[in-house]
Design a protein around this motif. Structure first.
Motif, short mmCIF file in Angstrom:
data_model
loop_
_atom_site.label_atom_id
_atom_site.label_comp_id
_atom_site.label_asym_id
_atom_site.label_seq_id
_atom_site.Cartn_x
_atom_site.Cartn_y
_atom_site.Cartn_z
N VAL A 13 35.50 43.63 40.12
CA VAL A 13 36.28 43.32 41.32
C VAL A 13 37.24 42.16 41.12
CG1 VAL A 13 36.08 42.35 43.65
CG2 VAL A 13 34.81 44.37 43.05
N GLU A 14 36.82 41.09 40.48
CA GLU A 14 37.69 39.92 40.33
C GLU A 14 38.94 40.27 39.52
OE1 GLU A 14 37.67 35.28 38.86
OE2 GLU A 14 35.80 36.39 38.87
N SER A 15 38.77 40.92 38.39
CA SER A 15 39.93 41.28 37.58
C SER A 15 40.76 42.36 38.26
CB SER A 15 39.51 41.72 36.18
OG SER A 15 38.74 42.89 36.22
N LEU A 16 40.10 43.27 38.97
CA LEU A 16 40.81 44.31 39.72
C LEU A 16 41.65 43.68 40.83
CD1 LEU A 16 41.40 47.25 40.32
CD2 LEU A 16 39.25 47.36 41.58
N HIS A 17 41.09 42.70 41.52
CA HIS A 17 41.81 42.00 42.58
C HIS A 17 43.09 41.35 42.02
CE1 HIS A 17 42.45 38.48 45.34
NE2 HIS A 17 42.52 39.50 46.17
N LYS A 18 42.97 40.68 40.89
CA LYS A 18 44.14 40.05 40.27
C LYS A 18 45.20 41.09 39.89
CE LYS A 18 41.62 36.08 38.54
NZ LYS A 18 41.05 35.39 37.40
#
Length: 87
Positions: A13-18
């Motif tokens: 999720v964190e890398s996808l959000h970025k």
């Protein structure tokens, strides 16, 4: 944006959000879900947020090439509105 993985979970999720933020700053956001078979609620929540951001920015958010298994997961979460294209 196309995914090379068959599963998107809280761990991505964190890398996808970025990545989504970068894509949104450039253009509409169309996610090719061809290779994705499973998502968890954290990813669905991120998609809901992205859809809301798109609407507020007069941009498009869409999930493309959603297979039956993934569509059923999204429907079971009562978020099948994510499967409808908006513009």
């Amino acid at each position: 944006m196309k995914f090379d993985t068959n599963e998107l979970t809280i761990y991505e999720v964190e890398s996808l959000h970025k990545s989504l933020l970068d894509e949104f700053s450039e253009d509409n956001l169309v996610l090719d879900m061809q290779n994705v078979n499973r998502v968890d609620m954290s990813v669905i929540q991120l998609f809901i947020s992205a859809q809301k951001t798109a609407k507020e920015s007069s941009k498009k958010f869409a999930l493309q090439n959603v297979n039956e298994e993934l569509a059923q997961i999204i429907k079971n979460s009562a978020c099948d509105f994510l499967l409808e294209e908006n513009g």
